[in-house]
Design a protein around this motif. Structure first.
Motif, PDB file in Angstrom:
ATOM      1  N   THR A   1       0.839  -1.207   0.000  1.00  0.00           N
ATOM      2  CA  THR A   1       0.000   0.000   0.000  1.00  0.00           C
ATOM      3  C   THR A   1       0.869   1.251   0.000  1.00  0.00           C
ATOM      4  N   GLN A   2       2.058   1.143   0.594  1.00  0.00           N
ATOM      5  CA  GLN A   2       2.978   2.273   0.654  1.00  0.00           C
ATOM      6  C   GLN A   2       3.300   2.787  -0.752  1.00  0.00           C
ATOM      7  N   SER A   3       3.351   1.871  -1.723  1.00  0.00           N
ATOM      8  CA  SER A   3       3.673   2.276  -3.093  1.00  0.00           C
ATOM      9  C   SER A   3       2.433   2.479  -3.957  1.00  0.00           C
ATOM     10  N   TYR A   4       1.454   1.580  -3.842  1.00  0.00           N
ATOM     11  CA  TYR A   4       0.283   1.680  -4.711  1.00  0.00           C
ATOM     12  C   TYR A   4      -0.618   2.856  -4.352  1.00  0.00           C
ATOM     13  N   SER A   5      -0.648   3.250  -3.088  1.00  0.00           N
ATOM     14  CA  SER A   5      -1.581   4.307  -2.681  1.00  0.00           C
ATOM     15  C   SER A   5      -0.921   5.520  -2.032  1.00  0.00           C
ATOM     16  N   TYR A   6       0.041   5.316  -1.135  1.00  0.00           N
ATOM     17  CA  TYR A   6       0.525   6.434  -0.319  1.00  0.00           C
ATOM     18  C   TYR A   6       1.740   7.157  -0.895  1.00  0.00           C
ATOM     19  N   VAL A   7       2.284   6.640  -1.986  1.00  0.00           N
ATOM     20  CA  VAL A   7       3.622   7.068  -2.405  1.00  0.00           C
ATOM     21  C   VAL A   7       3.761   8.585  -2.538  1.00  0.00           C
ATOM     22  N   TRP A   8       2.766   9.265  -3.089  1.00  0.00           N
ATOM     23  CA  TRP A   8       2.902  10.710  -3.333  1.00  0.00           C
ATOM     24  C   TRP A   8       2.210  11.570  -2.273  1.00  0.00           C
ATOM     25  N   TRP A   9       1.738  10.968  -1.186  1.00  0.00           N
ATOM     26  CA  TRP A   9       0.938  11.726  -0.220  1.00  0.00           C
ATOM     27  C   TRP A   9       1.745  12.824   0.460  1.00  0.00           C
ATOM     28  N   ASP A  10       1.046  13.955   0.698  1.00  0.00           N
ATOM     29  CA  ASP A  10       1.604  15.021   1.535  1.00  0.00           C
ATOM     30  C   ASP A  10       1.019  14.883   2.941  1.00  0.00           C
ATOM     31  N   TRP A  11       1.391  15.810   3.828  1.00  0.00           N
ATOM     32  CA  TRP A  11       0.930  15.670   5.207  1.00  0.00           C
ATOM     33  C   TRP A  11      -0.591  15.761   5.359  1.00  0.00           C
ATOM     34  N   PRO A  12      -1.304  16.714   4.724  1.00  0.00           N
ATOM     35  CA  PRO A  12      -2.756  16.750   4.916  1.00  0.00           C
ATOM     36  C   PRO A  12      -3.445  15.426   4.550  1.00  0.00           C
ATOM     37  N   ARG A  13      -2.951  14.757   3.494  1.00  0.00           N
ATOM     38  CA  ARG A  13      -3.578  13.476   3.114  1.00  0.00           C
ATOM     39  C   ARG A  13      -3.256  12.393   4.144  1.00  0.00           C
ATOM     40  N   TRP A  14      -2.031  12.400   4.657  1.00  0.00           N
ATOM     41  CA  TRP A  14      -1.668  11.431   5.703  1.00  0.00           C
ATOM     42  C   TRP A  14      -2.497  11.662   6.969  1.00  0.00           C
ATOM     43  N   GLU A  15      -2.644  12.920   7.355  1.00  0.00           N
ATOM     44  CA  GLU A  15      -3.395  13.245   8.569  1.00  0.00           C
ATOM     45  C   GLU A  15      -4.834  12.744   8.458  1.00  0.00           C
ATOM     46  N   ARG A  16      -5.414  12.933   7.273  1.00  0.00           N
ATOM     47  CA  ARG A  16      -6.789  12.486   7.034  1.00  0.00           C
ATOM     48  C   ARG A  16      -6.903  10.966   7.196  1.00  0.00           C
ATOM     49  N   GLU A  17      -5.910  10.245   6.665  1.00  0.00           N
ATOM     50  CA  GLU A  17      -5.939   8.778   6.729  1.00  0.00           C
ATOM     51  C   GLU A  17      -5.767   8.280   8.160  1.00  0.00           C
ATOM     52  N   ILE A  18      -4.842   8.892   8.882  1.00  0.00           N
ATOM     53  CA  ILE A  18      -4.590   8.482  10.274  1.00  0.00           C
ATOM     54  C   ILE A  18      -5.829   8.744  11.124  1.00  0.00           C
ATOM     55  N   ASP A  19      -6.484   9.882  10.887  1.00  0.00           N
ATOM     56  CA  ASP A  19      -7.719  10.190  11.615  1.00  0.00           C
ATOM     57  C   ASP A  19      -8.802   9.161  11.292  1.00  0.00           C
ATOM     58  N   TRP A  20      -8.895   8.778   9.997  1.00  0.00           N
ATOM     59  CA  TRP A  20      -9.877   7.744   9.606  1.00  0.00           C
ATOM     60  C   TRP A  20      -9.580   6.444  10.346  1.00  0.00           C
ATOM     61  N   MET A  21      -8.304   6.071  10.420  1.00  0.00           N
ATOM     62  CA  MET A  21      -7.923   4.843  11.136  1.00  0.00           C
ATOM     63  C   MET A  21      -8.368   4.919  12.593  1.00  0.00           C
ATOM     64  N   ALA A  22      -8.074   6.045  13.223  1.00  0.00           N
ATOM     65  CA  ALA A  22      -8.412   6.189  14.646  1.00  0.00           C
ATOM     66  C   ALA A  22      -9.923   6.128  14.853  1.00  0.00           C
ATOM     67  N   LEU A  23     -10.668   6.777  13.965  1.00  0.00           N
ATOM     68  CA  LEU A  23     -12.126   6.772  14.075  1.00  0.00           C
ATOM     69  C   LEU A  23     -12.705   5.374  13.906  1.00  0.00           C
ATOM     70  N   ASN A  24     -11.990   4.501  13.218  1.00  0.00           N
ATOM     71  CA  ASN A  24     -12.433   3.123  13.036  1.00  0.00           C
ATOM     72  C   ASN A  24     -11.803   2.172  14.053  1.00  0.00           C
ATOM     73  N   GLY A  25     -11.096   2.726  15.032  1.00  0.00           N
ATOM     74  CA  GLY A  25     -10.545   1.898  16.099  1.00  0.00           C
ATOM     75  C   GLY A  25      -9.270   1.141  15.736  1.00  0.00           C
ATOM     76  N   ILE A  26      -8.635   1.510  14.623  1.00  0.00           N
ATOM     77  CA  ILE A  26      -7.393   0.829  14.235  1.00  0.00           C
ATOM     78  C   ILE A  26      -6.267   1.328  15.141  1.00  0.00           C
ATOM     79  N   ASN A  27      -5.594   0.389  15.804  1.00  0.00           N
ATOM     80  CA  ASN A  27      -4.580   0.809  16.782  1.00  0.00           C
ATOM     81  C   ASN A  27      -3.175   0.310  16.443  1.00  0.00           C
ATOM     82  N   LEU A  28      -3.017  -0.345  15.287  1.00  0.00           N
ATOM     83  CA  LEU A  28      -1.708  -0.859  14.874  1.00  0.00           C
ATOM     84  C   LEU A  28      -1.564  -0.554  13.394  1.00  0.00           C
TER      85      LEU A  28
END
Length: 613
Positions: free
Chosen positions: A5-32
């Motif tokens: 996924t690091q290459s197929y999806s996240y490779v060109w991400w900037d910080w705002p896109r990363w922040e959005r994804e991490i927040d989505w993970m947290a909202l779904n209870g992902i802890n690892l």
């Protein structure tokens, strides 16, 4: 996540896109979550300290879009060298990723040393004991055949511990690390003693830097090469690490669970993962019955060592419903009533209850999202594959269910058309209907050619080339999530010079098309994007139809190999043409979708009924 996924999806991400994804993970209870960004900067330091020169490092590391496979020893050199500015920008990005994950109570998984080394290490340490692994996935040794350090060589511990100490000094640690030594590559020996020696060496290099280390390992290798990984070999690799100090990701558990044939990974803890997607392909797909039951079956398995559930797609930003469902299952005590769940999902998704939308989702649930048996979500539609007379068109569902869901969504547009999620889903379902139609026209083209009917060949080929594919491209170009220009623009935005921008543009284009210098993993990471359909897929189909017409006109056989050579020049031309594409959508999605519907739906349903009959 999945290492890919690091290459197929996240490779060109900037910080705002990363922040959005991490927040989505947290909202779904992902802890690892995997946190692999920025490691190349640390490896750069380590290699230089070991005596390698910069040209030896540059020769080893791939371009950004292929780093996932460089990190696992599958690939080197291709689409590189990696600019030092990339390393620095990714390093700073990793600081923010880790800070955000930790502030939300998540455990970031850092990378560790798996045993693969650059060729330059052999010059710096002439007496080092390395073996060269075989080639990987249609690449020759120009770009693959990794050097694997012998687990008994003292340098294994020196390099592994040095890297991890440097990484911890840079980023801190939460004590969980990932390493994959044999991802899609056969070990040198099937001797259990050798295999347990390798895993023991990898783990020892972790504990040399962090005595509290836990090893998170992808279990993909066990199902990818089941003939090699017999019980004795699996047991040896897993038990080379103290019990409880390794967590295995049963990566493709919804279709090919490994825990069942390994006595629950011989006691090592494991996570039941849904892989779902390969290559970040578009295409409606799910195995809802399997994922609804699977985690609960795993928990009831005799002496189960299950410790969690996970999402492990190779690419994201597709089939949102499946990820919402899987995320919810980790919080449930028993399987859900799927019909009720999807009715509620439609309401949550669009912000209001709508009978047509709910009906559409019931049809999608029972068709595209309910693949049963051995299901692999890798889009092999003729639309996104190099044309030939032997293309797969079989589906696991009733096509008319998708056409009917399409009709119901359009009926719901009057009420729901302002919802961004509704518009996205309408594009996605219309895209799926168009993908089905491409297969229909392909079969007409093939049948006309085989029955030597030139008028029918020209008619079917004409509709495909001059109506359907341009219509599909216009639809995709109306939504920001389906733009080739956005993918390429993100790549160029990561650059600090024109030369870097050209390199990143090549990386981005090559990954979604040729995947290698000569189509080594051709179309593996296919996408359906505005710009790509018209300038890549349509161009291929045009050449194919022309070749068939010429064959009928001249009475000479169609030669697939000659066609492949000719079409490769067009594919390669697309990768290197440098054309800029819009990164903003154009056109009204609802209007375009309705136009396509009125043009093709009656024909599609007639054919569907005729096919069923």
């Amino acid at each position: 996540q999945n290492v890919c996924t690091q290459s197929y999806s996240y490779v060109w991400w900037d910080w705002p896109r990363w922040e959005r994804e991490i927040d989505w993970m947290a909202l779904n209870g992902i802890n690892l979550a995997l946190a692999f960004t920025g490691q190349e900067a640390v490896w750069q330091r380590v290699y230089l300290s070991l005596g390698l020169n910069q040209s030896e490092i540059d020769e080893y590391v791939t371009g950004p879009a292929f780093l996932a496979w460089n990190r696992m020893g599958n690939l080197h050199t291709w689409a590189g060298p990696l600019p030092l500015s990339w390393n620095l920008k990714q390093l700073y990005l990793q600081y923010r990723i880790l800070e955000r994950m930790r502030s939300l109570g998540m455990i970031p998984v850092l990378p560790a040393f798996a045993g693969h080394v650059p060729r330059g290490v052999l010059r710096a340490f002439p007496r080092i004991n390395v073996t060269r692994l075989g080639s990987w996935s249609n690449f020759d040794c120009t770009y693959s055949c990794a050097y694997l350090l012998d687990p008994g060589d003292p340098m294994f511990q020196v390099i592994g511990t040095l890297f991890l100490k440097e990484l911890i000094r840079e980023f801190g640690t939460d004590h969980i690390y990932n390493a994959d030594t044999f991802n899609e590559m056969s070990p040198l020996s099937s001797d259990p003693a050798y295999l347990s020696g390798v895993s023991a060496a990898v783990f020892r290099s972790m504990t040399g830097a962090d005595p509290d280390a836990l090893w998170l390992m992808q279990g993909w290798l066990f199902q990818n090469q089941p003939d090699f990984w017999q019980p004795a070999q699996v047991r040896a690799l897993l038990r080379g690490v103290p019990s409880g100090r390794m967590i295995v990701l049963d990566l493709f558990a919804e279709s090919k669970p490994v825990y069942q044939r390994t006595e629950s990974f011989y006691g090592q803890p494991f996570i039941w993962c849904m892989l779902h997607n390969f290559g970040g392909n578009h295409g409606l797909f799910g195995t809802v019955e399997s994922i609804n039951r699977g985690p609960f079956d795993a928990r009831r398995f005799p002496n189960s060592s299950l410790v969690g559930t996970g999402l492990a797609p190779e690419g994201i930003e597709q089939n949102d419903m499946v990820y919402e469902l899987m995320s919810e299952l980790g919080w449930r005590q028993e399987p859900l009533d799927l019909q009720q769940w999807v009715a509620n999902y439609a309401q949550r998704r669009y912000g209001t209850r709508n009978a047509e939308a709910a009906g559409a989702w019931q049809l999608l649930l029972r068709s595209v999202y309910n693949c049963s048996g051995l299901c692999v979500n890798h889009n092999r539609s003729p639309l996104v594959r190099r044309p030939s007379l032997r293309m797969a068109t079989e589906l696991w569902y009733n096509k008319s269910d998708v056409y009917e869901a399409w009709r119901l969504l359009l009926d719901a547009a009057a009420e729901l058309g302002a919802s961004p999620t509704f518009r996205y889903d309408l594009v996605d379902v219309t895209r799926q209907a168009a993908q089905q139609l491409v297969s229909e026209y392909y079969l007409e083209i093939k049948q006309a050619f085989q029955s030597r009917s030139l008028p029918e060949l020209l008619t079917a080929g004409g509709v495909l080339l001059y109506d359907l594919l341009p219509d599909l491209d216009a639809l995709l170009a109306s939504d920001p999530h389906f733009l080739l220009g956005r993918w390429l623009e993100q790549a160029r935005a990561a650059a600090t010079s024109d030369k870097e921008a050209e390199l990143y543009d090549l990386n981005a284009r090559n990954q979604v098309t040729l995947w290698g210098p000569s189509g080594n993993i051709l179309d593996y990471a296919n996408k359906q994007l505005g710009g790509l359909v018209l300038d890549y897929y349509r161009v291929r189909w045009s050449l194919f139809v022309s070749a068939l017409v010429e064959s009928l006109n001249t009475g000479t056989p169609f030669h697939q190999e000659q066609f492949n050579q000719a079409v490769f020049q067009l594919e390669r031309g697309f990768v290197y043409n440098g054309k800029r594409y819009p990164s903003q959508p154009t056109g009204d999605t609802l209007e375009i979708a309705r136009k396509i519907f009125l043009k093709y739906y009656p024909h599609a349903m007639r054919r569907s009924r005729a096919g069923a009959a």
